[in-house]
Design a protein around this motif. Structure first.
Motif, short mmCIF file in Angstrom:
data_model
loop_
_atom_site.label_atom_id
_atom_site.label_comp_id
_atom_site.label_asym_id
_atom_site.label_seq_id
_atom_site.Cartn_x
_atom_site.Cartn_y
_atom_site.Cartn_z
N LEU A 197 3.56 14.27 -8.64
CA LEU A 197 4.69 15.13 -8.64
C LEU A 197 4.96 15.21 -10.28
CD1 LEU A 197 6.95 16.57 -7.31
CD2 LEU A 197 8.54 14.48 -7.00
N ALA A 198 5.11 14.38 -11.01
CA ALA A 198 5.57 14.66 -12.29
C ALA A 198 4.58 15.35 -12.88
CB ALA A 198 5.56 13.27 -12.98
N VAL A 199 3.03 15.26 -12.75
CA VAL A 199 2.22 16.13 -13.35
C VAL A 199 2.51 17.46 -13.02
CG1 VAL A 199 -0.29 16.58 -13.45
CG2 VAL A 199 0.40 14.09 -13.62
N ALA A 200 2.66 17.71 -11.67
CA ALA A 200 2.85 18.91 -10.86
C ALA A 200 4.12 19.51 -11.49
CB ALA A 200 2.89 18.92 -9.46
N LYS A 201 4.97 18.83 -11.91
CA LYS A 201 6.15 19.64 -12.54
C LYS A 201 5.88 19.90 -13.96
CE LYS A 201 9.92 17.34 -9.64
NZ LYS A 201 11.13 16.43 -9.77
N ALA A 202 5.32 19.07 -14.38
CA ALA A 202 5.02 19.41 -16.04
C ALA A 202 3.93 20.70 -16.13
CB ALA A 202 4.26 18.27 -16.69
N ARG A 203 3.22 20.84 -15.12
CA ARG A 203 2.44 21.99 -15.05
C ARG A 203 3.18 23.18 -14.69
NH1 ARG A 203 -2.34 20.41 -11.19
NH2 ARG A 203 -3.33 18.68 -12.48
N ARG A 204 4.22 23.12 -13.72
CA ARG A 204 5.17 24.34 -13.40
C ARG A 204 5.83 24.58 -14.49
NH1 ARG A 204 10.16 24.11 -9.28
NH2 ARG A 204 10.67 26.11 -9.47
N VAL A 205 6.52 23.65 -15.40
CA VAL A 205 7.00 23.86 -16.41
C VAL A 205 6.14 24.85 -17.41
CG1 VAL A 205 8.29 23.10 -18.58
CG2 VAL A 205 8.96 22.26 -16.16
N ASP B 59 0.94 -1.24 -0.01
CA ASP B 59 -0.09 -0.07 -0.10
C ASP B 59 0.81 1.27 0.02
OD1 ASP B 59 -2.23 1.53 0.02
OD2 ASP B 59 -2.31 1.74 2.11
N ALA B 60 1.89 1.10 1.10
CA ALA B 60 2.85 2.36 1.05
C ALA B 60 3.49 2.59 -0.54
CB ALA B 60 3.93 2.23 2.07
N ARG B 61 3.83 1.51 -1.10
CA ARG B 61 4.41 1.49 -2.51
C ARG B 61 3.58 2.06 -3.30
NH1 ARG B 61 7.61 -4.17 -2.05
NH2 ARG B 61 9.46 -3.40 -1.14
N ALA B 62 2.28 1.70 -3.46
CA ALA B 62 1.21 2.12 -4.29
C ALA B 62 1.02 3.53 -4.19
CB ALA B 62 0.05 1.56 -4.20
N ARG B 63 0.90 4.08 -2.80
CA ARG B 63 0.88 5.67 -2.55
C ARG B 63 2.26 6.29 -3.20
NH1 ARG B 63 -1.05 5.00 3.39
NH2 ARG B 63 1.17 4.46 3.64
N LEU B 64 3.22 5.83 -2.79
CA LEU B 64 4.51 6.39 -3.28
C LEU B 64 4.39 6.57 -4.82
CD1 LEU B 64 7.45 7.59 -2.84
CD2 LEU B 64 8.25 4.95 -3.03
N GLY B 65 4.06 5.60 -5.54
CA GLY B 65 3.68 5.42 -7.03
C GLY B 65 2.91 6.65 -7.27
N GLN B 66 1.73 6.97 -6.70
CA GLN B 66 0.79 7.92 -7.12
C GLN B 66 1.37 9.11 -6.80
OE1 GLN B 66 -2.75 6.76 -4.78
NE2 GLN B 66 -3.46 5.28 -6.05
N ALA B 67 1.96 9.27 -5.94
CA ALA B 67 2.81 10.49 -5.30
C ALA B 67 3.79 11.02 -6.38
CB ALA B 67 3.29 10.46 -4.00
N LYS B 68 4.41 9.88 -6.92
CA LYS B 68 5.47 10.44 -7.81
C LYS B 68 4.87 10.93 -9.33
CE LYS B 68 9.40 7.35 -6.38
NZ LYS B 68 10.13 6.09 -6.71
N GLU B 69 3.94 10.01 -9.59
CA GLU B 69 2.97 10.50 -10.80
C GLU B 69 2.32 12.02 -10.56
OE1 GLU B 69 -0.29 7.76 -11.39
OE2 GLU B 69 1.29 6.14 -11.99
#
Length: 194
Positions: free
Chosen positions: A51-59, A39-49
Protein backbone atom coordinates in the motif's frame (compact mmCIF):
# COMPACT_ATOMS: atom_id res chain seq x y z
CA UNK A 1 -15.44 -44.87 49.22
CA UNK A 2 -13.00 -47.05 47.30
CA UNK A 3 -15.93 -49.03 46.05
CA UNK A 4 -17.47 -45.83 44.74
CA UNK A 5 -14.34 -45.11 42.68
CA UNK A 6 -14.08 -48.66 41.43
CA UNK A 7 -17.64 -48.57 40.21
CA UNK A 8 -17.14 -45.28 38.43
CA UNK A 9 -13.64 -46.10 37.17
CA UNK A 10 -14.68 -46.40 33.54
CA UNK A 11 -16.38 -43.05 33.67
CA UNK A 12 -13.42 -41.41 35.39
CA UNK A 13 -10.98 -42.87 32.84
CA UNK A 14 -13.22 -41.73 30.00
CA UNK A 15 -13.43 -38.23 31.50
CA UNK A 16 -9.64 -38.20 32.13
CA UNK A 17 -8.95 -39.34 28.56
CA UNK A 18 -11.33 -36.67 27.29
CA UNK A 19 -9.53 -34.08 29.43
CA UNK A 20 -6.12 -35.19 28.10
CA UNK A 21 -7.41 -35.12 24.52
CA UNK A 22 -8.92 -31.66 25.05
CA UNK A 23 -5.66 -30.41 26.55
CA UNK A 24 -3.67 -31.80 23.59
CA UNK A 25 -6.18 -30.35 21.14
CA UNK A 26 -6.04 -26.97 22.93
CA UNK A 27 -2.23 -26.89 22.90
CA UNK A 28 -2.10 -28.00 19.26
CA UNK A 29 -4.82 -25.53 18.27
CA UNK A 30 -3.11 -22.73 20.19
CA UNK A 31 0.22 -23.37 18.41
CA UNK A 32 -1.55 -23.56 15.05
CA UNK A 33 -3.59 -20.47 15.91
CA UNK A 34 -0.43 -18.54 16.79
CA UNK A 35 1.09 -19.61 13.49
CA UNK A 36 -2.01 -18.40 11.68
CA UNK A 37 -1.94 -15.11 13.59
CA UNK A 38 1.76 -14.67 12.82
CA UNK A 39 1.10 -15.50 9.18
CA UNK A 40 -1.79 -13.02 9.09
CA UNK A 41 0.43 -10.36 10.69
CA UNK A 42 3.14 -11.03 8.10
CA UNK A 43 0.59 -10.71 5.29
CA UNK A 44 -0.72 -7.52 6.87
CA UNK A 45 2.83 -6.13 6.98
CA UNK A 46 3.36 -7.03 3.32
CA UNK A 47 0.01 -5.49 2.41
CA UNK A 48 0.96 -2.28 4.26
CA UNK A 49 4.29 -2.17 2.39
CA UNK A 50 2.51 -2.71 -0.93
CA UNK A 51 0.00 0.00 0.00
CA UNK A 52 2.83 2.41 0.83
CA UNK A 53 4.51 1.62 -2.51
CA UNK A 54 1.19 2.05 -4.34
CA UNK A 55 0.58 5.39 -2.57
CA UNK A 56 4.08 6.58 -3.47
CA UNK A 57 3.47 5.57 -7.11
CA UNK A 58 0.13 7.33 -7.07
CA UNK A 59 1.72 10.53 -5.74
CA UNK A 60 4.44 10.22 -8.39
CA UNK A 61 1.85 9.68 -11.15
CA UNK A 62 -0.25 12.59 -9.86
CA UNK A 63 2.85 14.82 -9.94
CA UNK A 64 3.64 13.63 -13.46
CA UNK A 65 0.05 14.30 -14.49
CA UNK A 66 0.13 17.78 -12.94
CA UNK A 67 3.45 18.50 -14.68
CA UNK A 68 2.00 17.24 -17.98
CA UNK A 69 -1.11 19.41 -17.57
CA UNK A 70 1.07 22.43 -16.72
CA UNK A 71 3.22 21.74 -19.79
CA UNK A 72 0.15 21.44 -22.04
CA UNK A 73 -1.21 24.67 -20.57
CA UNK A 74 2.13 26.41 -21.16
CA UNK A 75 2.27 25.14 -24.74
CA UNK A 76 -1.30 26.35 -25.30
CA UNK A 77 -0.36 29.73 -23.82
CA UNK A 78 2.61 29.98 -26.18
CA UNK A 79 0.55 29.04 -29.25
CA UNK A 80 -2.65 30.89 -28.36
CA UNK A 81 -1.20 34.03 -26.74
CA UNK A 82 2.48 34.59 -27.42
CA UNK A 83 2.54 33.12 -30.93
CA UNK A 84 -1.03 33.94 -31.73
CA UNK A 85 -2.13 34.69 -35.27
CA UNK A 86 -1.07 37.96 -36.89
CA UNK A 87 -4.70 39.10 -36.88
CA UNK A 88 -4.74 38.88 -33.08
CA UNK A 89 -1.25 40.14 -32.23
CA UNK A 90 0.28 42.28 -34.94
CA UNK A 91 -1.37 45.57 -34.03
CA UNK A 92 -0.67 45.06 -30.33
CA UNK A 93 2.96 44.22 -31.08
CA UNK A 94 3.50 47.32 -33.24
CA UNK A 95 1.78 49.54 -30.67
CA UNK A 96 3.85 48.07 -27.85
CA UNK A 97 7.09 48.62 -29.78
CA UNK A 98 6.18 52.25 -30.55
CA UNK A 99 5.22 52.90 -26.90
CA UNK A 100 8.54 51.53 -25.69
CA UNK A 101 10.45 53.70 -28.18
CA UNK A 102 8.48 56.77 -27.11
CA UNK A 103 8.90 55.92 -23.42
CA UNK A 104 12.66 56.12 -23.89
CA UNK A 105 12.35 59.52 -25.56
CA UNK A 106 13.76 58.28 -28.85
CA UNK A 107 12.86 59.26 -32.37
CA UNK A 108 12.10 56.64 -34.98
CA UNK A 109 13.60 57.32 -38.39
CA UNK A 110 12.02 54.54 -40.42
CA UNK A 111 10.21 51.27 -39.88
CA UNK A 112 9.84 48.27 -42.15
CA UNK A 113 8.05 44.98 -41.70
CA UNK A 114 8.94 41.80 -43.52
CA UNK A 115 7.60 38.31 -43.39
CA UNK A 116 10.00 35.46 -42.80
CA UNK A 117 9.80 31.87 -43.90
CA UNK A 118 6.93 29.63 -42.96
CA UNK A 119 8.14 26.78 -40.79
CA UNK A 120 6.74 23.30 -41.23
CA UNK A 121 7.02 22.73 -37.48
CA UNK A 122 3.67 23.71 -36.06
CA UNK A 123 2.87 26.08 -38.91
CA UNK A 124 4.66 29.14 -37.58
CA UNK A 125 5.79 32.25 -39.44
CA UNK A 126 8.45 34.72 -38.43
CA UNK A 127 8.12 38.42 -38.96
CA UNK A 128 10.86 41.03 -38.75
CA UNK A 129 10.36 44.61 -37.65
CA UNK A 130 13.32 46.77 -38.60
CA UNK A 131 13.67 50.37 -37.51
CA UNK A 132 16.28 53.01 -36.78
CA UNK A 133 16.36 55.26 -33.74
CA UNK A 134 18.46 58.20 -32.65
CA UNK A 135 19.23 58.97 -29.03
CA UNK A 136 21.77 58.92 -26.24
CA UNK A 137 23.50 55.80 -25.07
CA UNK A 138 21.34 55.64 -21.93
CA UNK A 139 18.14 55.97 -23.97
CA UNK A 140 19.22 53.19 -26.33
CA UNK A 141 20.21 50.97 -23.43
CA UNK A 142 16.84 51.61 -21.78
CA UNK A 143 15.03 50.72 -25.02
CA UNK A 144 16.85 47.39 -25.35
CA UNK A 145 16.09 46.61 -21.70
CA UNK A 146 12.39 47.45 -22.15
CA UNK A 147 12.19 45.29 -25.28
CA UNK A 148 13.70 42.36 -23.42
CA UNK A 149 11.27 42.80 -20.50
CA UNK A 150 8.19 43.28 -22.68
CA UNK A 151 5.20 40.98 -22.25
CA UNK A 152 5.03 40.64 -26.03
CA UNK A 153 7.03 37.82 -27.62
CA UNK A 154 9.85 39.89 -29.13
CA UNK A 155 13.30 38.64 -30.04
CA UNK A 156 16.05 41.21 -30.59
CA UNK A 157 17.54 39.69 -33.72
CA UNK A 158 20.25 42.25 -34.47
CA UNK A 159 21.58 45.56 -33.22
CA UNK A 160 23.86 47.71 -35.37
CA UNK A 161 25.28 51.13 -34.62
CA UNK A 162 24.57 53.66 -37.28
CA UNK A 163 27.22 56.15 -36.19
CA UNK A 164 27.19 59.04 -33.79
CA UNK A 165 27.39 62.76 -34.16
CA UNK A 166 29.18 65.38 -32.05
CA UNK A 167 25.97 66.25 -30.17
CA UNK A 168 26.13 62.91 -28.33
CA UNK A 169 23.33 61.12 -30.14
CA UNK A 170 23.88 57.63 -31.47
CA UNK A 171 22.10 56.01 -34.38
CA UNK A 172 20.97 52.45 -33.86
CA UNK A 173 19.43 49.98 -36.31
CA UNK A 174 17.31 47.35 -34.59
CA UNK A 175 15.78 44.26 -36.10
CA UNK A 176 13.14 42.62 -33.94
CA UNK A 177 11.72 39.22 -34.73
CA UNK A 178 8.52 37.61 -33.59
CA UNK A 179 6.75 34.36 -34.31
CA UNK A 180 3.14 33.97 -35.37
CA UNK A 181 1.00 30.88 -35.48
CA UNK A 182 -0.09 30.35 -39.05
CA UNK A 183 0.98 32.30 -42.07
CA UNK A 184 1.20 36.06 -42.36
CA UNK A 185 -1.08 36.80 -45.30
CA UNK A 186 0.80 39.77 -46.76
CA UNK A 187 4.21 41.23 -46.53
CA UNK A 188 3.68 44.70 -45.19
CA UNK A 189 6.33 47.27 -45.87
CA UNK A 190 5.87 50.70 -44.42
CA UNK A 191 8.40 53.47 -44.20
CA UNK A 192 7.85 56.22 -41.71
CA UNK A 193 10.06 59.23 -41.40
CA UNK A 194 9.80 61.56 -38.45
Amino acid sequence: MIAFWKQRRAWILAIGALLVLNTLFFLTYRVRYEERVDDARARLGQAKEQLAVAKARRVDYEQQLAAHKAMVETINTVYETWWSTPEKRLTTLITETRKLVEKCGLTVENVSYSRGDVSGDGGTTTMDITFSVQGTYLQLRQLINLLELSDEFIIIDSVAFNGDDPSGTIGLNLRLRTIFKGEVKQTRVKRVAK
